[in-house]
Design an enzyme around this catalytic site. Structure first.
Site, PDB file in Angstrom:
ATOM      1  N   THR A  88      55.339  34.192 -44.150  1.00 57.87           N
ATOM      2  CA  THR A  88      56.776  34.448 -44.124  1.00 57.87           C
ATOM      3  C   THR A  88      57.411  33.666 -42.986  1.00 57.87           C
ATOM      4  O   THR A  88      56.772  33.389 -41.968  1.00 57.87           O
ATOM      5  CB  THR A  88      57.083  35.943 -43.947  1.00 57.87           C
ATOM      6  N   TYR A  89      58.655  33.269 -43.201  1.00 60.67           N
ATOM      7  CA  TYR A  89      59.446  32.613 -42.169  1.00 60.67           C
ATOM      8  C   TYR A  89      60.665  33.468 -41.833  1.00 60.67           C
ATOM      9  O   TYR A  89      61.589  33.011 -41.173  1.00 60.67           O
ATOM     10  CB  TYR A  89      59.882  31.221 -42.652  1.00 60.67           C
ATOM     11  N   ASN A  90      60.653  34.717 -42.368  1.00 61.20           N
ATOM     12  CA  ASN A  90      61.747  35.656 -42.134  1.00 61.20           C
ATOM     13  C   ASN A  90      63.091  35.080 -42.586  1.00 61.20           C
ATOM     14  O   ASN A  90      64.110  35.238 -41.913  1.00 61.20           O
ATOM     15  CB  ASN A  90      61.802  36.064 -40.657  1.00 61.20           C
ATOM     16  N   THR A  91      63.049  34.397 -43.732  1.00 60.53           N
ATOM     17  CA  THR A  91      64.280  33.856 -44.312  1.00 60.53           C
ATOM     18  C   THR A  91      64.349  34.234 -45.783  1.00 60.53           C
ATOM     19  O   THR A  91      63.333  34.435 -46.441  1.00 60.53           O
ATOM     20  CB  THR A  91      64.351  32.320 -44.197  1.00 60.53           C
ATOM     21  N   CYS A 118      44.152  23.247 -68.325  1.00 57.77           N
ATOM     22  CA  CYS A 118      44.733  22.481 -67.213  1.00 57.77           C
ATOM     23  C   CYS A 118      44.087  21.103 -67.151  1.00 57.77           C
ATOM     24  O   CYS A 118      43.140  20.866 -66.404  1.00 57.77           O
ATOM     25  CB  CYS A 118      44.540  23.231 -65.891  1.00 57.77           C
ATOM     26  N   THR A 144      60.923  40.332 -44.782  1.00 53.69           N
ATOM     27  CA  THR A 144      60.627  40.140 -46.211  1.00 53.69           C
ATOM     28  C   THR A 144      59.397  40.918 -46.669  1.00 53.69           C
ATOM     29  O   THR A 144      58.954  40.749 -47.809  1.00 53.69           O
ATOM     30  CB  THR A 144      60.403  38.652 -46.520  1.00 53.69           C
ATOM     31  N   GLU A 163      60.544  28.100 -50.858  1.00 52.27           N
ATOM     32  CA  GLU A 163      60.328  29.532 -51.034  1.00 52.27           C
ATOM     33  C   GLU A 163      59.668  29.827 -52.373  1.00 52.27           C
ATOM     34  O   GLU A 163      58.829  30.724 -52.492  1.00 52.27           O
ATOM     35  CB  GLU A 163      61.666  30.269 -50.904  1.00 52.27           C
TER      36      GLU A 163
END
Length: 567
Positions: free
Chosen positions: A457-460, A205, A469, A534
């Site tokens: 999580t954003y529950n999407t 890297c 999720t 995401e």
């Protein structure tokens, strides 16, 4: 997933500011007291003061820089100076610094001196620049985070500009990294940056190596060490064996490897020093995974981030193409298809069906063990295509030994590595207390970061909202651990094949095990209908997975080493 949202169940600290250095010291002040030189001089140019939160101090520093660069007909305008000014003009969160740096560059150009221009399109080769946060257009919360990062670290790097898709995670990441590199601890500052170089180099890297070569020199490190690991102190050379095993085959670490480093002799490590070193090694192994997994571009002022060549008619030249940069339309084309929309719907339907099966019946322990072994074997056959080309990197092999050593599947050719039961050792019961005892406060910082990564999580899911999720996130987490022989007794590993398709598995395994081989094609091929935020969320979890993990396995190699210390 929306930028600026706070993830459910994650750590919160109000305004999201980074911790202050102890006793109110600035980063530059701390380094001066320890013999460092954040106040880097390049000819007559001094950069100290530009990181100040005080506008008057910045104005005075900018006036000095402008006079130094423009005096004597621009004689002080060395390429490194101009590249740094370009970086400040594009990446500094303070508007006055951006504008003055741009004005100085214009003044140099008027003197007939060629000035640099950025290569590439934004902080990531994988994500369209228009979909990332533009410096100067961030909201108040992100500006505070950017300003604090710049004031304490002296830069606003591309990792930050991509990771800010998830400010909650970024805040925790920056706090942890800041503490590991700059606050009081067992290791001197130049050792910390050199260990970062060693760790990043194991995964080739060059992005991270470049950053820490500069930081190593800024804090007074001996330039001779950068000629190769054999020029570093024997104590650091002795760390090379553990570095390569943590990076590539952590399951092979034994108690003897740890004992060898702790032997009472001139070049031995104390337990506190070794814990600091192991945390740094795993931090940078996994950060290399994030860097490659998100296609992080070279910093503007580093090699590969700028050019002094004039742009071609099409606004990019052939030299840009050979460095992995293409036209905007070519790189960023990712058309929405009916097929990819159907993939999201199918994944949600599978999650629903699996939940119903869970509710109706539960597999026996014997069946659960069989499914784990099956998934473990199948993970060996997940590999990327040999004809795919990853982005070229600068050779950094001089910073480590045994260049032929790399990742190999832990169970192959009839060899069997015993399964490591997660319940036999846990971060909460063992690692946390050990780290906090020998390196105060780091255990708490790591615990907060692990917690955020696991619960982020954003529950999407793509265009769908109010989605649970947790099943998908746990499948990703456990798949990573499965590849390293770590088993959770209470998990049905049959769910992994239901929820993770082959393209996603290829991406995960590549980023975890051989991150330098990650390609844009891999990134584009999974979760095609999902937001870039995401995918970055996945990489954040992946980054938090151990020596080179990708999906919540950050603790794996570290836990293995800690377990040996506790035996």
């Amino acid at each position: 997933m929306r930028c600026g949202q706070r993830a459910a169940g994650s750590f919160s600290s109000g305004a999201g500011r980074l911790p202050r250095l102890r006793h109110g010291a600035s980063a530059a002040g701390l380094l001066r007291r320890r013999g460092g030189s954040m106040e880097e001089r390049e000819g007559d140019v001094r950069w100290d003061g530009l990181c100040s939160r005080d506008a008057a101090a910045r104005a005075a520093a900018l006036e000095h820089v402008g006079q130094a660069v423009l005096r004597r007909g621009g004689a002080a305008a060395a390429p490194r100076v101009l590249a740094r000014l370009l970086m400040l003009a594009k990446r500094c969160p303070f508007r006055d610094v951006r504008e003055k740096s741009e004005a100085i560059l214009s003044g140099v150009q008027e003197l007939g001196i060629r000035i640099p221009r950025p290569l590439g399109h934004g902080p990531s080769r994988f994500i369209p620049e228009k979909e990332t946060i533009q410096v100067g257009n961030e909201d108040a919360m992100m500006h505070t985070l950017f300003a604090d990062s710049f004031a304490t670290l002296g830069r606003l790097d591309n990792v930050t500009l991509v990771m800010v898709f998830h400010p909650q995670y970024l805040e925790s990441f920056l706090k942890t990294q800041h503490y590991l590199l700059q606050m009081d601890g067992p290791l001197p500052l130049h050792y910390r940056h050199y260990i970062g170089i060693m760790a990043a180099a194991r995964h080739q890297c060059s992005y991270l190596v470049n950053l820490h070569v500069n930081d190593f020199l800024h804090v007074g490190g001996d330039p001779k060490w950068l000629n190769g690991l054999e020029n570093a102190p024997q104590k650091l050379q002795n760390l090379g064996e553990l570095n390569k095993m943590l990076a590539h085959r952590p399951w092979l670490i034994t108690k003897e490897h740890i004992e060898q480093l702790l032997k009472t002799e001139e070049n031995s490590w104390s337990l506190a020093e070794l814990i600091h070193a192991v945390v740094l090694l795993t931090h940078y192994h996994s950060l290399a995974s994030f860097t490659f997994g998100c296609g992080i571009s070279p910093e503007i002022d580093c090699e590969g981030g700028h050019t002094f060549r004039p742009p071609s008619v099409s606004n990019y030249c052939i030299c840009d193409m050979t460095n992995g940069y293409h036209g905007v339309d070519d790189v960023h084309a990712s058309p929405t298809t009916t097929e990819s929309v159907c993939e999201v719907e199918a994944l949600m339907e599978k999650m629903k069906q699996l939940q119903e099966c869970r509710d109706e019946e539960e597999a026996s322990q014997e069946e659960m063990a069989t499914r784990f072994e099956r998934e473990k074997r199948e993970s060996m056959f997940v590999c990327s295509s040999e004809d795919e080309e990853s982005a070229p990197t600068r050779d950094v092999s001089r910073h480590f030994e045994d260049t032929s050593y790399g990742y190999k599947d832990f169970s192959r050719h009839g060899m069997h590595v015993p399964t490591f039961r997660a319940q036999d050792y846990s971060w909460e019961d063992h690692g946390y207390s050990l780290v906090n005892r020998l390196y105060p406060d780091v255990g708490q910082l790591l615990d907060e970061k692990f917690h955020i990564a696991y619960n982020l999580t954003y529950n999407t899911m793509a265009m769908h909202k109010d989605v649970d999720t947790s099943m998908l996130r746990r499948a990703i987490w456990n798949y990573i651990h499965c590849m390293f022989g770590i088993r959770y007794d209470d998990y049905d590993y049959g769910e992994i094949n239901q929820l993770l398709d082959r393209s996603f598995k290829v991406y995960i395994k590549t980023v975890v095990c051989t991150p330098e081989k990650t390609t844009k094609r891999m990134y584009d091929s999974f979760w095609r209908q999902f937001e870039h935020s995401e995918k970055v969320q996945c990489a954040c979890g992946l980054r938090d997975m151990g020596g080179r993990s990708v999906c919540h396995a950050t603790a794996t190699p570290t836990q293995l080493a800690f377990k040996l210390w506790l035996m």
